[in-house]
Scaffold this motif. Structure first.
Motif, short mmCIF file in Angstrom:
data_model
loop_
_atom_site.label_atom_id
_atom_site.label_comp_id
_atom_site.label_asym_id
_atom_site.label_seq_id
_atom_site.Cartn_x
_atom_site.Cartn_y
_atom_site.Cartn_z
N ALA A 111 5.73 -13.09 16.81
CA ALA A 111 6.05 -11.97 16.12
C ALA A 111 7.54 -11.86 15.86
O ALA A 111 8.10 -11.53 14.54
CB ALA A 111 5.53 -10.55 16.50
N VAL A 112 8.23 -12.15 17.04
CA VAL A 112 9.60 -12.26 17.04
C VAL A 112 10.31 -13.20 16.22
O VAL A 112 11.15 -12.99 15.46
CB VAL A 112 10.03 -12.47 18.48
CG1 VAL A 112 11.85 -12.75 18.52
CG2 VAL A 112 9.95 -11.10 19.13
N LYS A 113 9.54 -14.44 16.07
CA LYS A 113 10.05 -15.44 15.17
C LYS A 113 9.77 -15.18 13.74
O LYS A 113 10.71 -15.77 13.02
CB LYS A 113 9.15 -16.82 15.65
CG LYS A 113 9.82 -17.95 14.90
CD LYS A 113 9.00 -19.34 15.30
CE LYS A 113 9.27 -19.49 16.98
NZ LYS A 113 8.54 -20.93 17.40
N ALA A 114 8.84 -14.33 13.56
CA ALA A 114 8.56 -13.74 12.00
C ALA A 114 9.66 -12.79 11.66
O ALA A 114 9.32 -12.12 10.76
CB ALA A 114 7.16 -13.45 12.07
N GLY A 115 10.53 -12.38 12.58
CA GLY A 115 11.32 -11.26 12.16
C GLY A 115 11.10 -10.01 12.92
O GLY A 115 11.90 -9.08 12.64
N GLY A 116 10.51 -9.85 13.90
CA GLY A 116 10.26 -8.69 14.72
C GLY A 116 11.04 -8.71 15.92
O GLY A 116 11.80 -9.45 16.14
N THR A 117 11.08 -7.20 16.24
CA THR A 117 12.04 -6.89 17.49
C THR A 117 11.08 -6.45 18.50
O THR A 117 10.30 -5.51 18.34
CB THR A 117 13.24 -5.95 16.95
OG1 THR A 117 13.85 -6.70 16.12
CG2 THR A 117 14.11 -5.76 18.23
N VAL A 118 11.48 -6.93 19.92
CA VAL A 118 10.73 -6.21 21.06
C VAL A 118 11.38 -5.01 21.31
O VAL A 118 12.77 -4.97 21.64
CB VAL A 118 10.88 -7.28 22.03
CG1 VAL A 118 10.10 -6.49 23.48
CG2 VAL A 118 9.75 -8.33 21.77
N VAL A 119 10.59 -3.82 21.22
CA VAL A 119 11.22 -2.58 21.41
C VAL A 119 11.41 -1.95 22.85
O VAL A 119 12.09 -1.42 23.56
CB VAL A 119 10.68 -1.57 20.54
CG1 VAL A 119 11.30 -0.28 20.55
CG2 VAL A 119 10.90 -1.88 18.92
N LYS A 170 11.13 -5.28 10.46
CA LYS A 170 12.76 -5.12 10.03
C LYS A 170 12.83 -3.81 9.07
O LYS A 170 13.89 -3.23 9.08
CB LYS A 170 12.84 -6.16 9.01
CG LYS A 170 13.09 -7.49 9.57
CD LYS A 170 13.43 -8.53 8.75
CE LYS A 170 13.80 -9.93 9.45
NZ LYS A 170 14.14 -11.02 8.44
N GLN A 171 11.62 -3.14 8.88
CA GLN A 171 11.68 -1.84 8.38
C GLN A 171 11.46 -0.67 9.27
O GLN A 171 11.20 0.83 9.13
CB GLN A 171 10.74 -1.40 7.29
CG GLN A 171 11.01 -2.56 6.12
CD GLN A 171 10.36 -2.33 4.91
OE1 GLN A 171 9.60 -1.48 4.97
NE2 GLN A 171 10.38 -3.22 3.99
#
Length: 224
Positions: free
Chosen positions: A189-197, A211-212
């Motif tokens: 998921a991170v590689k696909a543009g996500g961020t660990v919150v 990203k949104q």
């Protein structure tokens, strides 16, 4: 029967099975429909003999199974015994398992007072409140679950949250995966543009954000 703890379940489950969201699950790769039918027929016969019946989803190339003792409200020794029996049937038929392909989606709704809205959602989904886990006390302390009756809709989990004004994201997806697949799913998921919150509740769940700003949780039974 006594509900087993997560540690006991994981220590005694056959290698083909995984504990996910208070249920033990397996995917067996039958390879073709005819083999799937033979496998399901053999499982059904064993289930009748044991008077303990798994949920079975037969597809063209695989069969998914889920075990939980509904009358007890959790996983018991009967489920572990049936899992062992089913694994033996798979071995005799030359059917392999793919635990890394297991995923379950749960819809989560942030709510300050889950008990005040659970009846509405049970009516909308034609479901039951807390079929596997949940009571008035559980709802007020932790949240609870609505499970619909046909097996066609993901369970709806009420995630307790602090009082807040709308608009704010209320619904999010809880994506349940086997314990040993969670990190790979997060990394993908991170590689696909996500961020660990948030990882403060890992391994139970890791919060991700797109990203949104839309969020999802990768969940495991790793601490239950």
């Amino acid at each position: 029967m006594k509900i087993l703890t997560g540690d006991v379940i994981r220590a005694n489950l056959p290698a083909q099975w995984r504990l996910m969201n208070r249920i033990v699950r397996a995917r067996f790769l039958t390879g073709d429909f005819a083999t799937g039918i033979r496998f399901v027929d053999a499982v059904a016969e064993a289930a009748e003999t044991a008077d303990h019946h798994p949920d079975i989803d037969l597809r063209y190339l695989h069969v998914d199974l889920a075990l939980v003792s509904h009358s007890a409200g959790g996983v018991t020794q009967r489920d572990l015994d049936m899992a062992e029996t089913i694994s033996g049937i798979a071995a005799r038929l030359g059917v392999s398992a793919a635990p890394e392909r297991l995923t379950e989606i749960e819809i989560a709704l942030d709510s300050v007072r889950a008990e005040s809205i659970a009846p509405f959602w049970a009516a909308v989904l034609d479901g039951d409140i807390g079929r596997v886990q949940g009571s008035a006390e559980f709802f007020s302390s932790y949240g609870g679950t609505v499970t619909e009756n046909t097996g066609q809709v993901p369970p709806l989990w009420f995630q307790l949250t602090e009082q807040h004004e709308t608009p704010r994201q209320r619904f999010h997806l809880d994506v349940w995966v086997p314990d040993d697949q969670a990190q790979a799913r997060v990394e993908r998921a991170v590689k696909a543009g996500g961020t660990v919150v948030d990882t403060s509740h890992a391994p139970s769940f890791t919060v991700l954000e797109d990203k949104q700003g839309n969020r999802a949780c990768i969940c495991t039974s790793g601490d239950s």
